[in-house]
Enzyme design. Structure first.
Site, mmCIF file in Angstrom:
data_model
loop_
_atom_site.group_PDB
_atom_site.id
_atom_site.type_symbol
_atom_site.label_atom_id
_atom_site.label_comp_id
_atom_site.label_asym_id
_atom_site.label_seq_id
_atom_site.Cartn_x
_atom_site.Cartn_y
_atom_site.Cartn_z
ATOM 1 N N ASN A 175 2.070 4.381 7.201
ATOM 2 C CA ASN A 175 1.670 3.227 6.768
ATOM 3 C C ASN A 175 2.524 1.926 7.087
ATOM 4 O O ASN A 175 2.056 0.783 7.011
ATOM 5 C CB ASN A 175 1.686 3.434 5.209
ATOM 6 C CG ASN A 175 1.705 2.032 4.361
ATOM 7 O OD1 ASN A 175 0.460 1.845 4.255
ATOM 8 N ND2 ASN A 175 2.680 1.555 3.915
ATOM 9 N N ASP A 226 14.294 3.680 10.593
ATOM 10 C CA ASP A 226 13.403 3.008 11.335
ATOM 11 C C ASP A 226 12.317 3.952 11.874
ATOM 12 O O ASP A 226 12.413 4.597 12.803
ATOM 13 C CB ASP A 226 13.865 1.943 12.594
ATOM 14 C CG ASP A 226 13.049 1.223 13.380
ATOM 15 O OD1 ASP A 226 11.778 1.430 12.885
ATOM 16 O OD2 ASP A 226 13.217 0.628 14.224
ATOM 17 N N LYS A 285 -3.694 -0.880 16.369
ATOM 18 C CA LYS A 285 -4.248 -0.336 15.285
ATOM 19 C C LYS A 285 -5.362 0.650 15.925
ATOM 20 O O LYS A 285 -5.671 1.590 15.679
ATOM 21 C CB LYS A 285 -4.880 -1.120 14.260
ATOM 22 C CG LYS A 285 -3.899 -1.896 13.295
ATOM 23 C CD LYS A 285 -3.135 -0.798 12.593
ATOM 24 C CE LYS A 285 -2.569 -1.365 11.527
ATOM 25 N NZ LYS A 285 -1.470 -0.265 10.664
ATOM 26 N N THR A 332 -1.787 -7.599 -0.647
ATOM 27 C CA THR A 332 -0.565 -7.378 -0.462
ATOM 28 C C THR A 332 0.413 -8.559 0.197
ATOM 29 O O THR A 332 -0.354 -9.552 0.497
ATOM 30 C CB THR A 332 -0.168 -6.173 0.749
ATOM 31 O OG1 THR A 332 -0.670 -6.612 1.830
ATOM 32 C CG2 THR A 332 -0.883 -4.885 0.172
ATOM 33 N N TYR A 361 -1.745 -6.747 16.810
ATOM 34 C CA TYR A 361 -2.043 -5.865 15.956
ATOM 35 C C TYR A 361 -3.302 -5.049 16.163
ATOM 36 O O TYR A 361 -3.283 -3.827 15.894
ATOM 37 C CB TYR A 361 -2.100 -6.705 14.664
ATOM 38 C CG TYR A 361 -2.340 -6.131 13.330
ATOM 39 C CD1 TYR A 361 -1.518 -5.425 12.668
ATOM 40 C CD2 TYR A 361 -3.599 -6.207 12.642
ATOM 41 C CE1 TYR A 361 -1.474 -4.843 11.397
ATOM 42 C CE2 TYR A 361 -3.847 -5.661 11.697
ATOM 43 C CZ TYR A 361 -3.125 -4.889 10.744
ATOM 44 O OH TYR A 361 -3.003 -4.359 9.757
ATOM 45 N N ASP A 379 11.274 3.376 3.631
ATOM 46 C CA ASP A 379 11.169 1.780 3.978
ATOM 47 C C ASP A 379 12.462 1.207 4.708
ATOM 48 O O ASP A 379 13.564 1.362 4.176
ATOM 49 C CB ASP A 379 10.717 1.074 2.691
ATOM 50 C CG ASP A 379 9.843 -0.162 3.065
ATOM 51 O OD1 ASP A 379 8.730 -0.352 2.798
ATOM 52 O OD2 ASP A 379 10.333 -1.037 3.791
ATOM 53 N N LEU A 417 0.873 -1.344 0.084
ATOM 54 C CA LEU A 417 -0.093 -0.045 0.059
ATOM 55 C C LEU A 417 0.887 1.387 -0.052
ATOM 56 O O LEU A 417 0.380 2.323 -0.744
ATOM 57 C CB LEU A 417 -1.015 -0.092 1.319
ATOM 58 C CG LEU A 417 -2.141 -0.899 1.212
ATOM 59 C CD1 LEU A 417 -2.640 -1.546 2.393
ATOM 60 C CD2 LEU A 417 -3.554 -0.284 0.371
HETATM 61 N N1 LIG Z 1 -2.978 -5.088 3.109
HETATM 62 C C1 LIG Z 1 -4.252 -4.853 3.631
HETATM 63 O O1 LIG Z 1 -5.505 -5.377 3.370
HETATM 64 C C2 LIG Z 1 -4.291 -3.860 5.047
HETATM 65 C C3 LIG Z 1 -5.406 -3.983 5.811
HETATM 66 C C4 LIG Z 1 -5.338 -3.377 6.920
HETATM 67 C C5 LIG Z 1 -4.202 -2.576 7.444
HETATM 68 N N2 LIG Z 1 -3.109 -2.561 6.475
HETATM 69 C C6 LIG Z 1 -2.290 -1.614 6.906
HETATM 70 O O2 LIG Z 1 -1.512 -1.182 5.703
HETATM 71 C C7 LIG Z 1 -0.183 -0.860 6.122
HETATM 72 C C8 LIG Z 1 0.664 -1.466 4.822
HETATM 73 O O3 LIG Z 1 0.511 -2.770 4.740
HETATM 74 P P1 LIG Z 1 0.726 -3.513 3.394
HETATM 75 O O4 LIG Z 1 -0.298 -4.650 3.514
HETATM 76 O O5 LIG Z 1 1.236 -2.681 2.169
HETATM 77 O O6 LIG Z 1 1.946 -4.447 4.010
HETATM 78 P P2 LIG Z 1 3.504 -4.864 3.423
HETATM 79 O O7 LIG Z 1 4.137 -6.025 4.174
HETATM 80 O O8 LIG Z 1 3.359 -5.055 2.146
HETATM 81 O O9 LIG Z 1 4.248 -3.428 3.524
HETATM 82 C C9 LIG Z 1 4.797 -2.877 4.719
HETATM 83 C C10 LIG Z 1 6.007 -2.088 4.627
HETATM 84 O O10 LIG Z 1 6.461 -1.441 5.862
HETATM 85 C C11 LIG Z 1 8.005 -1.767 6.086
HETATM 86 N N3 LIG Z 1 8.314 -1.536 7.574
HETATM 87 C C12 LIG Z 1 8.028 -2.512 8.363
HETATM 88 N N4 LIG Z 1 8.678 -2.114 9.344
HETATM 89 C C13 LIG Z 1 9.172 -0.760 9.237
HETATM 90 C C14 LIG Z 1 9.921 0.210 9.935
HETATM 91 N N5 LIG Z 1 9.899 0.091 11.277
HETATM 92 N N6 LIG Z 1 10.280 1.495 9.539
HETATM 93 C C15 LIG Z 1 10.172 1.728 8.172
HETATM 94 N N7 LIG Z 1 9.400 0.762 7.308
HETATM 95 C C16 LIG Z 1 9.070 -0.207 7.906
HETATM 96 C C17 LIG Z 1 8.092 -2.802 5.373
HETATM 97 O O11 LIG Z 1 9.657 -2.940 5.057
HETATM 98 C C18 LIG Z 1 7.048 -2.967 4.207
HETATM 99 O O12 LIG Z 1 7.597 -2.711 2.980
HETATM 100 C C19 LIG Z 1 0.042 -1.289 7.324
HETATM 101 O O13 LIG Z 1 0.146 -0.530 8.246
HETATM 102 C C20 LIG Z 1 -0.954 -2.464 7.579
HETATM 103 O O14 LIG Z 1 -1.260 -2.999 8.811
HETATM 104 C C21 LIG Z 1 -3.036 -3.326 5.552
#
Ligand SMILES: NC(=O)c1ccc[n+]([C@@H]2O[C@H](COP(=O)([O-])OP(=O)(O)OC[C@H]3O[C@@H](n4cnc5c(N)ncnc54)[C@H](O)[C@@H]3O)[C@@H](O)[C@H]2O)c1
Length: 300
Positions: A99, A72, A174, A204, A170, A37, A18
Site C-alpha cells: 500500500n 523502505d 500503478k 487521506t 504515478y 511505514d 489507507l
Molecule cells: N487516497 C486515495 O483516494 C487513493 C486513491 C488511489 C490510490 N491510492 C493509493 O493508496 C495507497 C495509500 O495512499 P494514502 O492515500 O493512504 O496515502 P498516505 O500518504 O496517507 O500514506 C502513504 C504511506 O506510505 C508511506 N511510505 C511512503 N514511501 C514509503 C516507503 N518507501 N516504504 C514504506 N512506507 C512508505 C508513507 O510514510 C505514508 O504513511 C497509495 O499506494 C496510493 O497511491 C490512494
C-alpha cells in the site's frame, strides 16, 4: 472469532491513511500485523519512525498484536528484511498488503527526472520487492510440504487504469502494478497464493493535497476505513478462489473491473497492409468506438 485468526499480515505504508485502516481491520479480524511505514512526507521526503509505532500502539491498546517496521519497501534488501521481520516476530507470513506510496504530480512537460524516478521506484519496485520475497517464502514452504494460503493485495489507482492528466509517473507505476499482479496471480497459483488489486478512493493526506478533492470527499463515506473490509475479505480463506482481479473500492461500493478487451479487428487476409490501405479502412476499425481519447473513469 475473527476471519483472520491465526494469520500473519504485513501492511506497507500503514502508518497513516489507507494502510493504517487496513492494519487496524486486519488486527481486529485476528491477524498479527507487521505495520510497515518509513514515515515519509507525501512526496517521499523525510523519515519518521513514530508513524508505524503509533499504529502498533493503537492495535495493542485494542487487544491486538502488532510490531513496527521502518524499512523502505522499495529497497530490495529492506523488503527482504520486512518479510523476515514477520517470520521472526510471528513465525510465518500469510498476507501481504502492499500500500505504501508517494505522490509528485506534474504535467509531462514539467516533470523532473527525480519526480519520475521517485514515484516509479516507491510504487512499482516498492510493490514488487516485498512480493518477490514473500512469494519466495511461500514457494519454499509449499515445496517443503507445508500448507500455504498466501494472499497478495496490491494497491493501484484509477489513474493507472484510465490515465489521469498530471500523473504520468504515478499512473505508469500503478498500471505496472496491475500488470505485475496479473503475472503474480498466474505464477504463484500452484503454491496456494492469490494476488489481487484494489484501486481505493478515500480522503487521506494524498487525496487531500489534490486541489478541490477535499471539498467533495468530505463525510464518512470517504473514510479510509470504508475500504479496509475488502482487504480483510481478500486476505481471508473465503477469498481462496479470487485471484488476478482488479477492484475499485470506496464508500459503500465494491466495483469489479475488467481489463483490456478486443473492440474490433481489421484483417487484410493475405500479404501486408500499406499505410494508405489502413487509412482507407479507418472508419471500419473505429465503427463502434470513436478514435478519441477515452473518458476518464467508468461511470459510477
Ligand atoms: N487516497 C486515495 O483516494 C487513493 C486513491 C488511489 C490510490 N491510492 C493509493 O493508496 C495507497 C495509500 O495512499 P494514502 O492515500 O493512504 O496515502 P498516505 O500518504 O496517507 O500514506 C502513504 C504511506 O506510505 C508511506 N511510505 C511512503 N514511501 C514509503 C516507503 N518507501 N516504504 C514504506 N512506507 C512508505 C508513507 O510514510 C505514508 O504513511 C497509495 O499506494 C496510493 O497511491 C490512494
Amino acid at each position: 472469532m475473527g476471519m483472520l485468526d491465526g494469520k500473519v499480515a504485513i501492511v506497507t505504508g500503514a502508518g497513516r491513511g489507507l494502510g493504517r485502516a487496513h492494519a487496524l481491520l486486519l488486527a481486529q479480524q485476528g491477524a498479527r500485523v507487521v505495520v510497515n511505514d518509513l514515515g515519509t512526507g507525501m512526496g517521499g521526503d523525510g523519515r519518521d519512525a513514530t508513524a508505524a509505532q503509533e499504529v502498533v500502539d493503537e492495535i495493542v491498546a485494542a487487544g491486538g498484536e502488532a510490531v513496527a517496521n521502518t524499512d523502505d519497501v522499495a529497497s530490495w534488501d529492506g523488503a527482504g528484511r520486512l518479510v523476515g521481520h514477520a517470520l521472526d516476530a510471528f513465525g510465518g507470513l500469510d498476507v501481504l498488503v502492499n500500500n505504501a506510496g508517494v505522490l509528485r504530480d506534474s504535467m509531462a512537460f514539467n516533470m523532473t527526472e527525480e519526480d519520475w524516478d521517485t514515484v516509479v521506484r516507491v510504487h512499482l519496485k516498492g510493490h514488487f520487492a516485498p512480493c518477490h520475497h514473500a512469494v519466495r517464502h511461500w514457494r519454499d514452504r509449499a515445496k517443503a510440504g507445508g500448507p500455504v494460503s498466501g494472499r497478495i493485495i496490491n494497491t493501484a489507482s484509477e489513474s493507472g487504469l484510465f490515465g489521469q492528466a498530471g500523473q504520468a509517473n504515478y499512473a505508469a507505476a500503478k498500471a505496472g502494478i496491475v500488470a505485475m499482479t496479473l503475472v503474480l496471480a498466474r505464477e504463484a497459483k500452484k503454491y496456494g497464493v492469490t494476488a489481487n488489486v484494489i484501486c481505493p478512493r478515500a480522503l487521506t493526506r494524498m487525496t487531500g493535497s489534490v486541489p478541490g478533492a477535499a471539498d467533495f470527499m468530505s463525510g464518512p463515506e470517504w473514510d479510509p476505513a470504508q475500504v479496509a473490509p475488502m482487504v480483510g475479505f481478500l486476505a481471508s480463506d473465503a477469498a481462496a478462489d479470487v485471484s488476478g482481479q482488479v477492484f475499485v473500492v470506496w464508500g459503500t461500493r465494491v466495483h469489479l473491473l475488467q481489463g483490456w478487451s478486443l473492440v474490433a479487428t481489421l484483417d487484410r487476409g493475405e500479404g501486408r497492409w500499406t499505410p494508405e490501405e489502413l487509412a482507407a479502412r479507418k472508419d471500419e476499425l473505429f465503427a463502434t468506438r470513436p478514435p478519441k481519447v477515452p473518458p476518464m473513469g467508468f461511470g459510477q
